[in-house]
Motif scaffolding. Structure first.
Motif, short mmCIF file in Angstrom:
data_model
loop_
_atom_site.label_atom_id
_atom_site.label_comp_id
_atom_site.label_asym_id
_atom_site.label_seq_id
_atom_site.Cartn_x
_atom_site.Cartn_y
_atom_site.Cartn_z
N GLY A 1 7.54 -3.65 -14.94
CA GLY A 1 8.04 -3.32 -13.93
C GLY A 1 6.82 -4.45 -13.21
O GLY A 1 7.06 -4.83 -11.49
N GLY A 2 5.63 -4.22 -13.92
CA GLY A 2 4.79 -4.48 -13.25
C GLY A 2 4.70 -5.62 -13.02
O GLY A 2 4.05 -6.30 -12.09
N PHE A 3 5.23 -6.48 -13.76
CA PHE A 3 5.00 -8.20 -14.46
C PHE A 3 6.04 -8.80 -12.51
O PHE A 3 5.20 -10.00 -11.91
CB PHE A 3 5.63 -8.62 -15.60
N GLY A 4 6.66 -8.07 -12.61
CA GLY A 4 8.10 -8.34 -11.56
C GLY A 4 7.27 -8.46 -9.59
O GLY A 4 6.92 -9.08 -9.18
N ARG A 5 6.32 -7.31 -9.66
CA ARG A 5 5.72 -7.14 -8.71
C ARG A 5 4.38 -8.53 -8.69
O ARG A 5 3.90 -8.91 -7.21
CB ARG A 5 5.08 -6.25 -8.70
N LEU A 6 3.75 -8.35 -10.20
CA LEU A 6 3.28 -9.51 -9.93
C LEU A 6 3.26 -10.70 -9.96
O LEU A 6 2.97 -11.44 -9.38
CB LEU A 6 1.79 -9.53 -11.68
N LEU A 7 4.54 -11.06 -10.36
CA LEU A 7 5.23 -12.68 -10.14
C LEU A 7 5.39 -12.32 -7.90
O LEU A 7 5.40 -13.08 -7.44
CB LEU A 7 6.83 -12.27 -10.30
N HIS A 8 5.75 -11.08 -7.41
CA HIS A 8 5.80 -11.34 -6.19
C HIS A 8 4.92 -11.47 -5.27
O HIS A 8 4.78 -12.39 -4.76
CB HIS A 8 6.83 -9.91 -5.76
N ALA A 9 3.81 -10.86 -6.11
CA ALA A 9 2.50 -10.94 -5.08
C ALA A 9 2.20 -13.10 -5.28
O ALA A 9 1.49 -12.76 -4.42
CB ALA A 9 1.55 -10.07 -6.45
#
Length: 523
Positions: A17-25
């Protein structure tokens, strides 16, 4: 004493789920930088504005507007101009002829008839669904320099025996000069023969939905003759005359006298005699002597079609919008180096590759939308403005138009990600943008502006990232149509998707190098 229980074990992978948060950031970062957002909007406006300026002029030869070009069964613009001696065939049947000569003349130089015979001058037999331009057909023919051919529905060409007419226009006794077309339902079969007794099949065509009573008969037409001028390759209009010694009919025909008609007028796309060229037919023994000009073939680009606009004309501003998105793509990483923020970004996302992938997805997606929106607006708008101004527009199949629109988005997306990767490697925005522009935009401009020889232009568009512009090509190359197939005429040396693949290969290699350097230098 109570034993302390062990903490529950989790099966979740670290960082899930870290990549999703990174993409959103990264998306939040992009949309909060007003300069990048307004640059994307500006890129759309620039592409449209340049396209509108490029199509602003009116055609002084047609001040009241221009009718659309004929459209063939495949949805492409076609030339359908020839002289036709015909009758109606009821149901199945055949027509057989003997072609004894094919001569040509350039109207501006009638004393030199040999030079006036176009390589693709045509004389033969044809089955045509109706007399309307663009209607389905199949034909067997003798040509000026390409032997016997069977052609159908404008884009299909099947070679029979090769060979050329002699210097006097006579068809060699050894060459197949007998032609036959046989209809069986919707199937048309073409035959050739050297003596009228032994026949060889050349090819078959399936004309789905062919009329029960198509027009069948003799035809002659001639496109332009290619010639060298002081400024390069030019095209001189030409007229052809074919002599048909014998005509034999098989099957049920309407009977009565043969009808003679000029089918259509040249749309100005084959450089044949003129829009008002009238052919003619004279009975000769048991056959006819028929004269005609024009062509039965797809419309292509090049000098002979200088009065016809293409989708590429409407998207001429794509390179300007691409430069803007290159600046944005490079800035997505170089700004962080310049302001010393790259450390915070990498601290929030320790996996360096994922950080760059997230930035690439954001920058590439925005650039893709810029390209698609711009193309989707300019293609119909450019067509409307051009036709209102008196310029015919090259009609292309729906799939081709969709590929150009989506391909424009992919072109800008790949260029933006390439700039991002180069920016990560060089860490300087101005230098990164310069490298991408010099490697991609400059070769494109040099190749298409006729600054370089055709050979050098083709080489640049094969080996540099500029090959990606091929995805916007809407005109196709046909061996049976003579024109200047060069970048300056809209023809790229690589197929559309192959050209885009070259750009993507540069992007992928640069991106991989950027990931490696990001892990080593900024660890």
């Amino acid at each position: 004493m109570t034993a302390t229980s062990a903490p529950p074990r989790t099966t979740a992978r670290p960082g899930r789920g870290g990549f999703g948060r990174l993409l959103h950031a990264e998306w939040t970062k992009f949309r909060t930088v007003r300069g990048w957002v307004w640059s994307a909007v500006g890129a759309v406006l620039v592409i449209c504005l340049v396209g509108l300026l490029a199509t602003a002029a009116d055609n002084k030869a047609a001040p009241n507007g221009s009718s659309a070009l004929p459209v063939g069964p495949g949805g492409q613009a076609v030339n359908d101009s020839f002289y036709f001696v015909h009758q109606k065939l009821r149901g199945d049947g055949s027509i057989t002829v003997s072609v004894s000569s094919l001569t040509g003349v350039v109207p501006t130089n009638p004393d030199d008839s040999t030079s006036g015979l176009a390589p693709w001058a045509k004389a033969g037999v044809i089955v045509k669904d109706s007399l309307d331009q663009g209607s389905s057909y199949a034909a067997m023919m003798v040509t000026g320099r390409h032997g016997v051919r069977m052609q159908y529905d404008y884009t299909h060409d099947i070679a029979g025996t090769t060979g050329a007419t002699g210097a006097t226009g006579a068809v060699s006794e050894e060459a197949p000069r007998w032609l036959r077309l046989r209809r069986t339902g919707d199937s048309l079969t073409g035959y050739q023969s050297a003596d009228g007794s032994r026949w060889t099949e050349v090819g078959r065509a399936d004309l789905s939905g062919l009329s029960a009573t198509p027009e069948v008969g003799l035809f002659v037409t001639s496109p332009s003759v290619e010639e060298e001028t002081g400024t390069g390759t030019g095209f001189a209009p030409a007229v052809a005359t074919g002599t048909f010694d014998r005509v034999t009919l098989g099957g049920r025909w309407t009977g009565g006298a043969w009808a003679s008609d000029q089918i259509g007028r040249d749309a100005g796309t084959s450089a044949s005699y003129s829009r008002d060229t009238q052919g003619g037919a004279t009975p000769s023994g048991g056959g006819f002597e028929v004269t005609g000009a024009g062509d039965i073939a797809p419309v292509v680009g090049g000098p002979a079609t200088s009065g016809v606009r293409t989708i590429e004309n409407f998207l001429v501003g794509a390179f300007a919008g691409l430069i803007i998105m290159v600046v944005v793509g490079a800035g997505c990483i170089t700004v962080e180096y310049r302001r010393g923020l790259i450390g915070l970004t990498l601290a929030a996302g320790p996996r360096r590759g994922r950080v760059l992938v997230a930035k690439g997805l954001v920058a590439g997606s925005v650039a893709f939308l810029v390209g698609v929106v711009s193309a989707a607006v300019m293609v119909p708008l450019g067509r409307q403005r051009s036709e209102a101004g008196g310029f015919p527009v090259l009609t292309v199949p729906t799939a081709t138009g969709l590929r150009v629109v989506v391909g424009t988005g992919l072109l800008l997306a790949a260029a933006s990600v390439l700039a991002l990767a180069v920016g990560a490697i060089l860490r300087r925005g101005v230098v990164a943008v310069t490298v991408v522009v010099v490697g991609m935009v400059l070769p494109y401009l040099l190749a298409t502006a006729s600054v370089l020889p055709a050979g050098a232009s083709r080489w640049l568009l094969r080996v540099t990232p500029a090959a990606g512009f091929a995805i916007q090509q809407s005109v196709e190359r046909y061996d049976q149509v003579v024109t200047v197939y060069a970048p300056s005429s809209g023809y790229f040396p690589l197929a559309p998707w192959t050209g885009l693949a070259v750009l993507c290969a540069y992007t992928a290699a640069s991106f991989a190098a950027a990931v490696v350097l990001l892990r080593r230098r900024d660890a």
